[in-house]
Structure formats: structure tokens, C-alpha cells
Scaffold this motif. Structure first.
Motif, short mmCIF file in Angstrom:
data_model
loop_
_atom_site.label_atom_id
_atom_site.label_comp_id
_atom_site.label_asym_id
_atom_site.label_seq_id
_atom_site.Cartn_x
_atom_site.Cartn_y
_atom_site.Cartn_z
N GLY A 14 54.97 -69.39 -33.92
CA GLY A 14 55.88 -68.69 -34.89
C GLY A 14 55.58 -66.93 -34.90
N THR A 15 56.28 -66.72 -35.80
CA THR A 15 57.04 -65.40 -35.80
C THR A 15 56.06 -64.26 -36.26
OG1 THR A 15 58.98 -65.52 -35.43
CG2 THR A 15 58.72 -63.61 -36.13
N LEU A 16 55.64 -62.78 -35.70
CA LEU A 16 54.68 -61.76 -36.07
C LEU A 16 55.37 -60.26 -36.34
CD1 LEU A 16 51.32 -61.92 -35.97
CD2 LEU A 16 51.77 -60.05 -33.95
N ILE A 17 55.30 -60.18 -37.56
CA ILE A 17 55.89 -59.72 -37.99
C ILE A 17 55.00 -58.55 -38.26
CG2 ILE A 17 56.95 -58.37 -39.78
CD1 ILE A 17 57.95 -60.88 -40.47
N ILE A 18 55.19 -56.98 -37.48
CA ILE A 18 54.14 -56.07 -37.36
C ILE A 18 54.80 -55.14 -38.37
CG2 ILE A 18 53.17 -54.50 -36.14
CD1 ILE A 18 53.51 -55.88 -33.93
N THR A 19 53.87 -54.17 -39.98
CA THR A 19 54.58 -53.30 -40.78
C THR A 19 54.00 -52.56 -40.84
OG1 THR A 19 54.12 -54.11 -43.47
CG2 THR A 19 55.22 -55.81 -41.93
N ASN A 20 54.03 -51.59 -40.93
CA ASN A 20 52.55 -50.37 -41.13
C ASN A 20 52.26 -50.59 -42.62
OD1 ASN A 20 55.43 -50.04 -43.42
ND2 ASN A 20 55.12 -47.31 -43.91
N ILE A 51 58.09 -60.10 -33.67
CA ILE A 51 57.40 -60.95 -32.15
C ILE A 51 58.10 -62.68 -32.43
CG2 ILE A 51 56.43 -60.87 -29.88
CD1 ILE A 51 55.12 -57.93 -31.20
N ASN A 52 58.92 -62.96 -31.14
CA ASN A 52 59.16 -64.42 -31.87
C ASN A 52 57.55 -64.73 -30.72
OD1 ASN A 52 60.68 -64.64 -33.91
ND2 ASN A 52 62.15 -64.47 -32.44
N ARG A 71 50.60 -53.90 -43.12
CA ARG A 71 49.98 -55.20 -42.44
C ARG A 71 50.90 -56.27 -41.04
NH1 ARG A 71 52.87 -59.20 -47.12
NH2 ARG A 71 54.18 -58.15 -47.28
N ILE A 72 49.79 -57.50 -40.94
CA ILE A 72 50.52 -58.52 -39.93
C ILE A 72 50.71 -59.36 -40.98
CG2 ILE A 72 49.67 -59.43 -37.82
CD1 ILE A 72 48.12 -57.11 -37.76
N ILE A 73 51.80 -60.42 -40.48
CA ILE A 73 52.48 -60.98 -41.30
C ILE A 73 52.87 -62.48 -40.29
CG2 ILE A 73 54.33 -62.77 -42.42
CD1 ILE A 73 54.46 -59.01 -43.55
N TRP A 74 52.28 -63.37 -39.93
CA TRP A 74 52.47 -64.58 -39.03
C TRP A 74 53.13 -65.79 -40.55
CZ3 TRP A 74 51.54 -69.38 -38.80
CH2 TRP A 74 52.00 -70.21 -37.40
N ILE A 75 54.16 -66.34 -39.27
CA ILE A 75 55.44 -67.15 -40.01
C ILE A 75 55.17 -68.21 -38.89
CG2 ILE A 75 57.25 -68.03 -41.66
CD1 ILE A 75 57.18 -64.94 -41.93
N SER A 76 55.20 -69.37 -39.16
CA SER A 76 55.16 -70.77 -38.94
C SER A 76 56.31 -71.46 -38.50
CB SER A 76 54.59 -72.11 -39.46
OG SER A 76 54.81 -73.73 -38.58
N HIS A 77 57.10 -71.22 -37.33
CA HIS A 77 58.79 -71.90 -37.01
C HIS A 77 58.92 -73.17 -37.89
CE1 HIS A 77 59.15 -69.57 -33.25
NE2 HIS A 77 59.10 -68.18 -34.38
N ILE A 78 57.65 -74.01 -38.13
CA ILE A 78 57.84 -75.02 -38.13
C ILE A 78 58.19 -75.21 -39.93
CG2 ILE A 78 56.73 -77.56 -38.43
CD1 ILE A 78 55.78 -77.19 -35.42
#
Length: 253
Positions: free
Chosen positions: A70-76, A56-57, A78-85
Motif C-alpha cells: 500500500g501507500t503510506l501518506i503522512i500529513t500534518n 511512501i509507496n 494524520r497517517i493514511i494507509w491505502i491498499s494498492h489492490i
């Protein structure tokens, strides 16, 4: 670290040879167990068996990086959040560390007062709170995706976690999990974790190893292959035995 010793005496084990070598089966899986910050790109990639469920962007880390998209990535796992900047600003939240998930009001620099996803968690002795805000208007996707995946993770623990003294039998037969297949049922297997040894039955499935005592079905262990670190043979006072070593279990709560 859980290290049961098993002596195989069932008829189906006749002629089996374990040799003297050890067999390392898995690498330690930390992704669903730990909370980590500012990871290198290699550690943000999907490990073997990990799959992206949703990405999710336009998600703001309102608690730790208020004002940053940032982008939130939901895997089986964990949850990962990565800053766009700056991709070096990121975080990874393993589902096993999560205590509660709820929706609450928060103040976002980018959206103002709004509804946000609040996650409380604990890893080792430290408690954490994460607040994520969706910057997409009227989109419940952030809430529904995270909550659904975490519920699925919680309901499937027997596929991943070691379970002692569980209710795993019905009418003296193993209760199988969805999509689980029993490959072998081996009677006459001694569990040597106690000095006197306990005679029982061993099941080998496509998911786990299960052993239970014949005289007390509630004395049992369910051991997923994911938790097995090492398999080796050794001599014991009962004779040649198979040793199954597991990864050390880090407590999150």
C-alpha cells in the motif's frame, strides 16, 4: 464543550456591535483526533489546512493486512494507509490518538522477519496497534518521516488545543508562539464563566484568543481559532456579553 462568556468593557471595544446573529467559524476537525477504517475517497482527501508531508509507496500494513502492499501518506494531521489492490481498504490514524511509536521486529508475508514501525494508539475506549513494514530495501524513510512529523505535532499543541491555567505570561505579557502576532490587547474584559465574574485582559492574535485574570495570572485560557465552533452575543446579568462556543473535546486517552 467549553463555552466562556466574555463581557467586553475595554476602551478599544467602544462602539462595537455584535448584533443578534450567530457566527459559525469552523467545521469540526476529526482528522487528527480519530482513528477510522475503510473511508470513502472524499474523507481521504486533504481537508482545508491539511498538507501532505510525505508519501511512501510499498508499505505493508503488517498488522491488519499482512501481505498487501500500500501507500503510506503522512500529513500534518494524520497517517493514511491505502491498499494498492483495493483502495476501499484503508485507514486513517490521527496524531492525537497516538500513544507510542517504536521500531520492533515483525514477520511480514512479503519481506519475512524484518524491522517494522509499531504505533500504539487509543481512541475513545478502544486501544489499537498498527505495524507498518517498508518493502524497500535498506530505507529508513518510513521511520524517520513518521517520527519527525509526530514530534512536530506534539510540540505545536498550543496552536490547536485549548489550554487552561497554563504558563502563558511573562512579566504580565503574553508569551507568543513562533510566528504568532498580537493584533489587539484589550483590558477590562470580564470572564463570566463563574457566577461572580472575573476581570482580566483579552489578547487577540493571528492564532488564538487568550484571556487571563488580572489578579491571578494562572487563571487563564488559551483558545485557538481552530477550536471555535460558534460566536454569538447574548444578554447576561452583567449586560451584553460575547459567547464563544468550542467543539466538544473527544478524549483519546
Amino acid at each position: 464543550e467549553f463555552t466562556p462568556e466574555i463581557k467586553m468593557e475595554g476602551s478599544s471595544m467602544k462602539g462595537a456591535s455584535f448584533g443578534n446573529s450567530s457566527s459559525i467559524l469552523n467545521e469540526s476537525i476529526w482528522q487528527d483526533r480519530e482513528i477510522r477504517f475503510d473511508l470513502k475517497p472524499l474523507l481521504l482527501k486533504m481537508r482545508k489546512g491539511e498538507k501532505t508531508i510525505d508519501s511512501i509507496n510499498s508499505i505493508e500494513d503488517t498488522k491488519g493486512n499482512n501481505g498487501e502492499r500500500g501507500t503510506l501518506i503522512i500529513t500534518n494531521l494524520r497517517i493514511i494507509w491505502i491498499s494498492h489492490i483495493n483502495a476501499k481498504i484503508n485507514l486513517s490514524i490521527g496524531y492525537n490518538s497516538i500513544s507510542t511509536i517504536n521500531i520492533r521486529k515483525a514477520k511480514s508475508k512479503l519481506k519475512g522477519h524484518t524491522q517494522a514501525l509499531c504505533i500504539t494508539s487509543k481512541f475513545l475506549t478502544t486501544k489499537y496497534e498498527f505495524i507498518f513494514t517498508s518493502l524497500v530495501k535498506n530505507s529508513p524513510r518510513l521511520f524517520t518521516s513518521v517520527q519527525a512529523v509526530v514530534r512536530s505535532y506534539e510540540s505545536s499543541r498550543l496552536y490547536r488545543d485549548i489550554k487552561l491555567r497554563g504558563s502563558i505570561l511573562k512579566d504580565d505579557e503574553l508569551i507568543t508562539l513562533p510566528h504568532e502576532q498580537i493584533f489587539n490587547k484589550i483590558p477590562g474584559v470580564w470572564n463570566l464563566s463563574a457566577d461572580q465574574g472575573n476581570l482580566g485582559t483579552l489578547y487577540l492574535t493571528n492564532v488564538r484568543v487568550v484571556w487571563h485574570a488580572n489578579l491571578a495570572n494562572n487563571f487563564n485560557v488559551s483558545l485557538p481559532y481552530l477550536q471555535i465552533k460558534l460566536i454569538r452575543a447574548r444578554e447576561s446579568k452583567f449586560g451584553r456579553a460575547l459567547v464563544v462556543e468550542t467543539f466538544a473535546q473527544k478524549k483519546t486517552g
